[in-house]
Motif scaffolding. Structure first.
Motif, PDB file in Angstrom:
ATOM      1  N   PRO A 123      34.678  -5.724 -30.509  1.00 46.71           N
ATOM      2  CA  PRO A 123      34.075  -5.726 -29.375  1.00 46.71           C
ATOM      3  C   PRO A 123      34.636  -5.936 -27.902  1.00 46.71           C
ATOM      4  O   PRO A 123      35.339  -5.908 -27.373  1.00 46.71           O
ATOM      5  CB  PRO A 123      32.152  -5.999 -29.243  1.00 46.71           C
ATOM      6  CG  PRO A 123      31.873  -6.493 -29.824  1.00 46.71           C
ATOM      7  CD  PRO A 123      33.081  -5.960 -31.125  1.00 46.71           C
ATOM      8  N   ALA A 124      35.942  -7.413 -28.526  1.00 47.82           N
ATOM      9  CA  ALA A 124      36.446  -8.032 -28.140  1.00 47.82           C
ATOM     10  C   ALA A 124      37.970  -7.445 -28.307  1.00 47.82           C
ATOM     11  O   ALA A 124      38.361  -7.361 -27.202  1.00 47.82           O
ATOM     12  CB  ALA A 124      36.906  -9.503 -28.778  1.00 47.82           C
ATOM     13  N   TYR A 125      38.058  -6.542 -28.672  1.00 48.31           N
ATOM     14  CA  TYR A 125      39.337  -5.874 -29.200  1.00 48.31           C
ATOM     15  C   TYR A 125      39.131  -4.663 -28.285  1.00 48.31           C
ATOM     16  O   TYR A 125      40.028  -4.280 -27.572  1.00 48.31           O
ATOM     17  CB  TYR A 125      39.414  -5.319 -30.416  1.00 48.31           C
ATOM     18  CG  TYR A 125      40.532  -3.796 -30.751  1.00 48.31           C
ATOM     19  CD1 TYR A 125      41.876  -4.841 -30.951  1.00 48.31           C
ATOM     20  CD2 TYR A 125      40.140  -3.039 -30.672  1.00 48.31           C
ATOM     21  CE1 TYR A 125      42.556  -3.696 -30.507  1.00 48.31           C
ATOM     22  CE2 TYR A 125      41.027  -1.832 -30.641  1.00 48.31           C
ATOM     23  CZ  TYR A 125      41.995  -2.274 -30.493  1.00 48.31           C
ATOM     24  OH  TYR A 125      43.056  -1.294 -31.150  1.00 48.31           O
ATOM     25  N   ARG A 126      37.677  -4.000 -27.725  1.00 47.47           N
ATOM     26  CA  ARG A 126      37.876  -2.410 -26.942  1.00 47.47           C
ATOM     27  C   ARG A 126      38.575  -2.931 -25.394  1.00 47.47           C
ATOM     28  O   ARG A 126      39.606  -2.675 -25.187  1.00 47.47           O
ATOM     29  CB  ARG A 126      36.834  -2.529 -26.952  1.00 47.47           C
ATOM     30  CG  ARG A 126      36.462  -1.611 -28.094  1.00 47.47           C
ATOM     31  CD  ARG A 126      35.234  -0.021 -28.655  1.00 47.47           C
ATOM     32  NE  ARG A 126      35.000   0.224 -29.593  1.00 47.47           N
ATOM     33  CZ  ARG A 126      33.879  -0.199 -30.500  1.00 47.47           C
ATOM     34  NH1 ARG A 126      32.661  -0.397 -29.469  1.00 47.47           N
ATOM     35  NH2 ARG A 126      33.594   0.270 -31.082  1.00 47.47           N
ATOM     36  N   GLU A 127      37.231  -4.738 -25.205  1.00 52.22           N
ATOM     37  CA  GLU A 127      38.161  -5.540 -24.041  1.00 52.22           C
ATOM     38  C   GLU A 127      39.278  -5.289 -23.729  1.00 52.22           C
ATOM     39  O   GLU A 127      39.372  -5.351 -22.389  1.00 52.22           O
ATOM     40  CB  GLU A 127      36.914  -6.810 -23.611  1.00 52.22           C
ATOM     41  CG  GLU A 127      36.876  -6.728 -22.637  1.00 52.22           C
ATOM     42  CD  GLU A 127      35.639  -6.479 -21.837  1.00 52.22           C
ATOM     43  OE1 GLU A 127      36.507  -6.073 -20.809  1.00 52.22           O
ATOM     44  OE2 GLU A 127      35.406  -5.598 -22.663  1.00 52.22           O
ATOM     45  N   ILE A 128      39.772  -6.375 -24.778  1.00 50.21           N
ATOM     46  CA  ILE A 128      40.715  -6.934 -24.509  1.00 50.21           C
ATOM     47  C   ILE A 128      42.074  -4.877 -24.707  1.00 50.21           C
ATOM     48  O   ILE A 128      42.940  -4.869 -23.787  1.00 50.21           O
ATOM     49  CB  ILE A 128      41.842  -7.144 -25.809  1.00 50.21           C
ATOM     50  CG1 ILE A 128      41.195  -8.755 -25.546  1.00 50.21           C
ATOM     51  CG2 ILE A 128      43.894  -7.541 -25.503  1.00 50.21           C
ATOM     52  CD1 ILE A 128      41.280  -9.561 -27.175  1.00 50.21           C
ATOM     53  N   SER A 135      39.551  -9.544 -20.109  1.00 55.78           N
ATOM     54  CA  SER A 135      37.662 -10.539 -20.093  1.00 55.78           C
ATOM     55  C   SER A 135      38.608 -11.905 -20.447  1.00 55.78           C
ATOM     56  O   SER A 135      39.177 -11.324 -21.536  1.00 55.78           O
ATOM     57  CB  SER A 135      36.803 -10.039 -20.398  1.00 55.78           C
ATOM     58  OG  SER A 135      36.492  -9.616 -21.476  1.00 55.78           O
ATOM     59  N   VAL A 164      36.795 -14.789 -27.326  1.00 53.29           N
ATOM     60  CA  VAL A 164      36.257 -14.500 -29.324  1.00 53.29           C
ATOM     61  C   VAL A 164      37.124 -14.620 -29.933  1.00 53.29           C
ATOM     62  O   VAL A 164      37.395 -14.775 -31.254  1.00 53.29           O
ATOM     63  CB  VAL A 164      34.939 -13.248 -28.288  1.00 53.29           C
ATOM     64  CG1 VAL A 164      35.092 -12.672 -29.927  1.00 53.29           C
ATOM     65  CG2 VAL A 164      34.108 -13.326 -27.707  1.00 53.29           C
ATOM     66  N   THR A 165      38.358 -13.981 -29.443  1.00 58.10           N
ATOM     67  CA  THR A 165      39.518 -13.711 -30.894  1.00 58.10           C
ATOM     68  C   THR A 165      40.345 -14.879 -30.785  1.00 58.10           C
ATOM     69  O   THR A 165      39.924 -15.264 -32.480  1.00 58.10           O
ATOM     70  CB  THR A 165      40.432 -12.746 -29.756  1.00 58.10           C
ATOM     71  OG1 THR A 165      40.097 -11.530 -29.482  1.00 58.10           O
ATOM     72  CG2 THR A 165      41.766 -12.278 -31.466  1.00 58.10           C
ATOM     73  N   HIS A 216      36.215 -14.294 -22.115  1.00 59.50           N
ATOM     74  CA  HIS A 216      35.367 -13.790 -22.975  1.00 59.50           C
ATOM     75  C   HIS A 216      35.850 -13.019 -23.890  1.00 59.50           C
ATOM     76  O   HIS A 216      35.943 -13.762 -25.560  1.00 59.50           O
ATOM     77  CB  HIS A 216      34.057 -13.635 -22.469  1.00 59.50           C
ATOM     78  CG  HIS A 216      33.348 -12.676 -23.521  1.00 59.50           C
ATOM     79  ND1 HIS A 216      32.008 -13.762 -24.221  1.00 59.50           N
ATOM     80  CD2 HIS A 216      32.964 -11.732 -24.619  1.00 59.50           C
ATOM     81  CE1 HIS A 216      31.582 -13.310 -24.845  1.00 59.50           C
ATOM     82  NE2 HIS A 216      31.816 -12.068 -25.382  1.00 59.50           N
ATOM     83  N   ALA A 217      36.347 -11.545 -24.241  1.00 56.53           N
ATOM     84  CA  ALA A 217      37.254 -11.246 -25.386  1.00 56.53           C
ATOM     85  C   ALA A 217      38.432 -12.273 -25.776  1.00 56.53           C
ATOM     86  O   ALA A 217      38.252 -12.284 -27.222  1.00 56.53           O
ATOM     87  CB  ALA A 217      37.768 -10.238 -24.857  1.00 56.53           C
TER      88      ALA A 217
END
Length: 181
Positions: A152-157, A6, A12-13, A8-9
């Motif tokens: 959450p961003a890390y999980r998404e990536i 995503s 955010v990072t 978004h992730a």
């Protein structure tokens, strides 16, 4: 494989890295003594790691970025902030600030009646207290960024990169089987 992660992730990072870069530069400029200079330099490296990790979708780099945020951004800031409040800022301004800092706390008004109420002492005390406030605020802010945005961003990536790898493996297998026929 980019489409699986995503945007978004990644954004955010990148944003977190940018915020921490600004924070690290200001720590170098406004910190007291040598430790915040090192802290700031490490922070710049950590930020770059996060930024490039986000761009290249390199999960291990993003993980390293988060580790750097936790250690350098959160723990070191909180420790240096608490030490500064106890009068240990690794800079000797010619006065012992310990009693005054401990008595007046993080925001309390300082009482200069029992000291030689000269401007130098007051400046040194205020500078040390401001430095402590900045360090403690940074520590808390980085913890919030880490827990509520980076995790959450890390999980998404991570999920996206794994899915992309899985798809590639399936395609390779299909091609291999097709070539066998």
């Amino acid at each position: 494989g980019q489409s699986k992660v995503s945007r978004h992730a990644v954004t955010v990072t990148k944003l977190t890295a940018a915020i921490y870069m600004v924070s690290s530069c200001s720590m170098i400029l406004f910190g007291i003594g040598i430790p915040p200079i090192w802290q700031g330099l490490v922070g710049i490296l950590v930020s770059l790691e996060g930024f490039y990790g986000a761009i290249s979708l390199d999960v291990s780099r993003v993980r390293l970025f988060m580790l750097g945020l936790a250690l350098n951004g959160c723990i070191v800031s909180l420790v240096l902030g608490v030490l500064a409040l106890k009068g240990i800022s690794f800079v000797d301004c010619g006065f012992d600030l310990t009693d005054e800092l401990i008595n007046s706390g993080l925001f309390g008004p300082a009482d200069f009646s029992n000291t030689t109420a000269n401007a130098d002492f007051e400046n040194c005390l205020n500078a040390t207290r401001l430095y402590a406030q900045v360090q403690l605020f940074t520590g808390v802010a980085v913890a919030v960024l880490l827990l509520f945005f980076m995790l959450p961003a890390y999980r998404e990536i991570n999920r996206g990169v794994r899915a992309a790898k899985r798809d590639n493996k399936e395609k390779e297998l299909e091609t291999f089987i097709y070539n066998l026929d």
